[in-house]
Design an enzyme around this catalytic site. Structure first.
Site, PDB file in Angstrom:
ATOM      1  N   SER A 276      12.373   3.299  -4.899  1.00 48.59           N
ATOM      2  CA  SER A 276      12.542   3.458  -3.455  1.00 48.59           C
ATOM      3  C   SER A 276      13.536   4.574  -3.160  1.00 48.59           C
ATOM      4  O   SER A 276      14.708   4.499  -3.510  1.00 48.59           O
ATOM      5  CB  SER A 276      13.045   2.156  -2.832  1.00 48.59           C
ATOM      6  OG  SER A 276      13.376   2.412  -1.487  1.00 48.59           O
TER       7      SER A 276
ATOM      8  N   HIS B  92       6.144   2.687   3.444  1.00 46.02           N
ATOM      9  CA  HIS B  92       6.344   1.328   3.974  1.00 46.02           C
ATOM     10  C   HIS B  92       6.943   1.438   5.369  1.00 46.02           C
ATOM     11  O   HIS B  92       8.109   1.794   5.527  1.00 46.02           O
ATOM     12  CB  HIS B  92       7.291   0.591   2.999  1.00 46.02           C
ATOM     13  CG  HIS B  92       7.695  -0.779   3.441  1.00 46.02           C
ATOM     14  ND1 HIS B  92       8.765  -1.440   2.865  1.00 46.02           N
ATOM     15  CD2 HIS B  92       7.196  -1.628   4.378  1.00 46.02           C
ATOM     16  CE1 HIS B  92       8.896  -2.628   3.442  1.00 46.02           C
ATOM     17  NE2 HIS B  92       7.975  -2.761   4.358  1.00 46.02           N
TER      18      HIS B  92
ATOM     19  N   ASP C 287      10.645   4.249   2.596  1.00 45.29           N
ATOM     20  CA  ASP C 287      10.938   3.233   3.619  1.00 45.29           C
ATOM     21  C   ASP C 287      11.249   3.872   4.963  1.00 45.29           C
ATOM     22  O   ASP C 287      12.275   4.533   5.122  1.00 45.29           O
ATOM     23  CB  ASP C 287      12.159   2.408   3.185  1.00 45.29           C
ATOM     24  CG  ASP C 287      11.827   1.463   2.048  1.00 45.29           C
ATOM     25  OD1 ASP C 287      10.850   0.715   2.158  1.00 45.29           O
ATOM     26  OD2 ASP C 287      12.568   1.489   1.034  1.00 45.29           O
TER      27      ASP C 287
ATOM     28  N   MET D 188      12.252   3.170   8.785  1.00 46.61           N
ATOM     29  CA  MET D 188      12.846   2.124   9.642  1.00 46.61           C
ATOM     30  C   MET D 188      13.157   2.702  11.013  1.00 46.61           C
ATOM     31  O   MET D 188      13.690   3.811  11.109  1.00 46.61           O
ATOM     32  CB  MET D 188      14.143   1.623   9.012  1.00 46.61           C
ATOM     33  CG  MET D 188      13.971   1.099   7.604  1.00 46.61           C
ATOM     34  SD  MET D 188      15.551   0.603   6.932  1.00 46.61           S
ATOM     35  CE  MET D 188      15.043   0.104   5.285  1.00 46.61           C
TER      36      MET D 188
ATOM     37  N   MET E   6       8.500   0.071   8.512  1.00 46.00           N
ATOM     38  CA  MET E   6       9.211  -1.050   9.139  1.00 46.00           C
ATOM     39  C   MET E   6       9.480  -0.624  10.581  1.00 46.00           C
ATOM     40  O   MET E   6      10.613  -0.367  10.981  1.00 46.00           O
ATOM     41  CB  MET E   6      10.497  -1.342   8.363  1.00 46.00           C
ATOM     42  CG  MET E   6      10.230  -2.054   7.045  1.00 46.00           C
ATOM     43  SD  MET E   6      11.579  -1.914   5.879  1.00 46.00           S
ATOM     44  CE  MET E   6      11.160  -0.339   5.135  1.00 46.00           C
TER      45      MET E   6
ATOM     46  N   ASP F 168       8.990  -6.115  -3.054  1.00 47.66           N
ATOM     47  CA  ASP F 168       9.944  -5.149  -2.505  1.00 47.66           C
ATOM     48  C   ASP F 168      11.251  -5.813  -2.094  1.00 47.66           C
ATOM     49  O   ASP F 168      11.289  -6.582  -1.137  1.00 47.66           O
ATOM     50  CB  ASP F 168       9.291  -4.454  -1.295  1.00 47.66           C
ATOM     51  CG  ASP F 168      10.124  -3.303  -0.762  1.00 47.66           C
ATOM     52  OD1 ASP F 168      11.129  -2.934  -1.406  1.00 47.66           O
ATOM     53  OD2 ASP F 168       9.753  -2.774   0.306  1.00 47.66           O
TER      54      ASP F 168
ATOM     55  N   MET G  51       7.862  -8.992   0.881  1.00 48.06           N
ATOM     56  CA  MET G  51       9.287  -8.678   0.993  1.00 48.06           C
ATOM     57  C   MET G  51      10.076  -9.790   0.295  1.00 48.06           C
ATOM     58  O   MET G  51       9.962 -10.964   0.641  1.00 48.06           O
ATOM     59  CB  MET G  51       9.706  -8.582   2.467  1.00 48.06           C
ATOM     60  CG  MET G  51       9.145  -7.378   3.204  1.00 48.06           C
ATOM     61  SD  MET G  51       9.400  -5.789   2.384  1.00 48.06           S
ATOM     62  CE  MET G  51      11.189  -5.722   2.251  1.00 48.06           C
TER      63      MET G  51
ATOM     64  N   HIS H   7       8.249   5.137  -3.410  1.00 52.55           N
ATOM     65  CA  HIS H   7       8.270   4.216  -2.268  1.00 52.55           C
ATOM     66  C   HIS H   7       9.167   4.807  -1.175  1.00 52.55           C
ATOM     67  O   HIS H   7      10.316   5.153  -1.407  1.00 52.55           O
ATOM     68  CB  HIS H   7       8.788   2.857  -2.729  1.00 52.55           C
ATOM     69  CG  HIS H   7       8.702   1.782  -1.700  1.00 52.55           C
ATOM     70  ND1 HIS H   7       7.542   1.090  -1.432  1.00 52.55           N
ATOM     71  CD2 HIS H   7       9.642   1.276  -0.858  1.00 52.55           C
ATOM     72  CE1 HIS H   7       7.772   0.199  -0.479  1.00 52.55           C
ATOM     73  NE2 HIS H   7       9.044   0.293  -0.105  1.00 52.55           N
TER      74      HIS H   7
END
Ligand code: DX5
Ligand code: ZN
Length: 216
Positions: free
Chosen positions: A7, A65, A34, A36, A67, A174, A136, A32
Site C-alpha cells: 500500500s 481502493h 488508497d 480517501m 474510500m 486490507d 477490511m 495498492h
C-alpha cells in the site's frame, strides 16, 4: 502463492518515484492505492494528479481502493489516470450493481470492499459479478492499525460464498497484515495481501514482500 499488494499510503510521499521503483523491482504483484475523501473516512490521502504521476513509473497494475462517497461520479477519471483494478465500498454505493457494470465497461477489473462490521451475506447477489472482494481488516482511513481477529472467520465465510455463487472473485485482505497473520489468512482463503506499514517500515521492504510471497 498470494498476490502481494504493497500500500503506497505508507510510502514516502516526497519521493514516490523511489518507492515505486523499489516496488517495480520487488516480488510485489500490484500497487495498492488508497484514495480517501475525508467524508467516507476521517482522513484525506490523495487524488487523480498523484495517481497519474505514479502511473508513469509503475510497472505493476494499480489496485485502486476508493474510500469515498458517491464513487460512481469518478469512475472515468480513475480509468483515465491509470487504475487497473477499481474497488468501491459497498457502504458508499447505493446502486452497487450499476457501478460494478460501469467499472467493467470502462475496461477495469471491479472490486467491492466491505468494512469490518459489514456482513458477508450482503455480497450474495453481487458476488458473481466481481473480480475482487476486499475485506477490511481494520476500520478504513489510516495505515498502521491493529488487525481485527474476526477477519479470519469472515475470510472463510467469504470463500464459501464465492464457491456457492460460482464467483471467480479474488479475496483481498486490507489492514494490519503482517507476518503473524498472513499465513493464517491464506489458509482461510485469502488470495491478495495488502500491506502498508509492515512493508514500508521495514529496513528491507523487498525482503519483507519476498517472504510474504513465499508463504503459501
Ligand atoms: C486503510 C487502507 C489500507 C492501509 C493498510 O484504510 O485501506 O490499505 O494502507 O495499511 P497497513 O498495512 O499499515 O494497515
Ligand atoms: Zn486499502
Amino acid at each position: 502463492m498470494p498476490i502481494i499488494a504493497p500500500s503506497i499510503l505508507a510510502a514516502d510521499f516526497a519521493n514516490l518515484q523511489a518507492d515505486i521503483s523499489m516496488i517495480n523491482e520487488s516480488a510485489a504483484d500490484w500497487i495498492h492505492v488508497d484514495v480517501m475523501d475525508g467524508v467516507f473516512v476521517p482522513n484525506i490521502s490523495f487524488g487523480m494528479p498523484v495517481i497519474k504521476a505514479m502511473k508513469k513509473h509503475a510497472k505493476k497494475p494499480l489496485d485502486v481502493h476508493l474510500m469515498i462517497v458517491e464513487p460512481e461520479r469518478y469512475l472515468e477519471n480513475f480509468k483515465e489516470v491509470g487504475a487497473d483494478i477499481l474497488t468501491v465500498h459497498l457502504e458508499a454505493s447505493t446502486h452497487l450493481h450499476r457501478t460494478i457494470q460501469q467499472i467493467k465497461a470502462l475496461g477495469m477489473k471491479a472490486g467491492v470492499a466491505i468494512n469490518p462490521h459489514t456482513s458477508i451475506s450482503l455480497l450474495k447477489d453481487i458476488a458473481a459479478d466481481l473480480d475482487l472482494v476486499c475485506l477490511m481488516s481494520v476500520n478504513p482511513g489510516f495505515g498502521g492499525q491493529k488487525f481485527i481477529e474476526n477477519t479470519y472467520a469472515k475470510t472463510s465465510e467469504l470463500a464459501a460464498l464465492l464457491k456457492a455463487t460460482k464467483s471467480t472473485a479474488k479475496i483481498e485482505i486490507d489492514g494490519g497484515v503482517n507476518q503473524d497473520n498472513a499465513a493464517k489468512l491464506i489458509a482461510a482463503g485469502a488470495d491478495v495481501l495488502v500491506a502498508g506499514n509492515f512493508v514500508f517500515s521495514a529496513t528491507n521492504p523487498k525482503e519483507v514482500m519476498q517472504k510474504l510471497k513465499a508463504l503459501a
